[in-house]
Design an enzyme around this catalytic site. Structure first.
Site: not given
Ligand code: CP
Length: 344
Positions: A81-82, A109, A131, A161
């Site tokens: 999603r993110t 590497k 991320r 988040h």
């Molecule tokens: N909600 C969320 O962070 O989903 P993803 O891990 O799919 O990005």
């Protein structure tokens, strides 16, 4: 109050990390955490996202607000999603988007994170969306990038988040109105490992929510959770009683060390949300989940797909909220309500 269990280590983020999100004019430069951000900034994100949500409903979903800007998605950890909604958000703002595939990059590497960053930075980009599995990684990057680059935290370890939390606030506001003071919000599940829960709790409290509850077995709660301004429950029925919003969380088995639970079946029996258990909440309750959902573990399919669920709306609103954060950080002269641009 910083939760000790979630505070990134000082060697990763540096002492002034909590202050680096705003520029000298008080505008959002980086978006790393909802902690410490005032009602004004959080409301500005929500207001700005409103205009983008309208654009996302149109047949032509593109505005030129970030034309000429280059946004780099740096995902060191899996995401559906993110990552995709950040990419869509950037494209709808007419930015150029670079998705770095970490598994095929030189990081695999042995190149250090800093060296990877400096090389990408040399390509004259404007934003990193990051991320990482380490708490504090986004702060570390924000502290080490060139001054013209904005960093958005797309999830770091169990720490934060923030865009997920803000799309959750947007979903709540769309369904329940702008006065968070009237609301009782219950967050259920693996709070201990959840960066989403931490960012939600900070956002809800900074938006002056009436009551924020967390519901979990003791083994899935940080020891000093009360210091975050929540009421703690260990019984699901009592915890969701008269709730306006119930947010379910996934068991983050990949972050669990040792046996924190007897079994998934036992967990579902005690904490899994079914239609029957949901009766304790208000009749117009909304049920949310950041995803990915584990059906039959924390939520029954009849609830996940049922009339109270707004889980897929959360995903849709994620695009508008990420568009808002990108324009606020990269186009800091822009203000809420001025986002339609030259839509030609
Ligand atoms: N909600 C969320 O962070 O989903 P993803 O891990 O799919 O990005």
């Amino acid at each position: 109050m910083v939760n000790k269990a979630t505070k990134p280590t000082d060697n990763l983020i540096g002492r002034d990390a909590w202050n680096i999100q705003l520029d000298n004019n008080g505008h959002l430069k980086h978006f790393l955490t909802t902690e410490g951000l005032g009602t004004d900034i959080l409301t500005q994100i929500l207001d700005t996202a409103e205009s983008f949500a309208d654009i996302n409903e149109k047949s032509v979903k593109k505005v030129p607000l970030l034309r000429g800007k280059t946004i780099v998605n740096l995902f060191f950890e899996a995401s559906t999603r993110t990552r995709t909604t950040f990419e869509l958000a950037a494209k709808r703002l007419s930015a150029d988007v670079l998705n770095i595939n970490i598994s095929t990059s030189a990081t695999s590497k042995g190149e250090t994170l800093l060296d990877t960053l400096q090389n990408i930075q040399a390509m004259h980009c404007d934003m990193f969306v990051v991320r990482h599995s380490d708490s504090g990684a986004a702060h570390y990057i924000a502290n080490n990038v060139a001054p013209n680059i904005s960093v958005i935290n797309a999830g770091d370890g169990s720490h934060a988040h923030p865009t997920q939390a803000m799309l959750d606030m947007f979903t709540i506001r769309r369904n329940k109105g702008a006065n968070f003071g009237n609301l009782r919000v219950a967050i259920v599940g693996d709070i201990l490992h959840s960066r989403v829960a931490r960012s939600q709790i900070h956002a809800l409290n900074n938006l002056n929510t009436g009551e924020v509850r967390v519901i979990a077995p003791k083994t899935l709660l940080p020891v000093d959770i009360e210091n975050m301004g929540v009421n703690v429950f260990h019984d699901l029925h009592t915890g969701i009683k008269n709730a306006d919003v119930v947010i379910m969380l996934r068991l983050q088995k990949e972050r669990m060390q040792g046996a924190l639970l007897p079994s998934e079946q036992e967990y579902f029996k005690l904490y899994g949300l079914t239609e029957e258990k949901l009766q304790a909440a208000k009749s117009d309750v909304i049920v949310m989940h950041p995803g990915p959902i584990n059906r039959g573990v924390e939520i029954d399919s009849t609830v996940a797909d049922g009339k109270h669920s707004v889980i897929l709306d959360q995903v849709s609103y994620g695009i508008a909220v990420r568009m808002a954060v990108m324009t606020m950080t990269l186009g800091r002269e822009k203000v809420a309500g001025d986002n339609t641009g030259d839509n030609k």
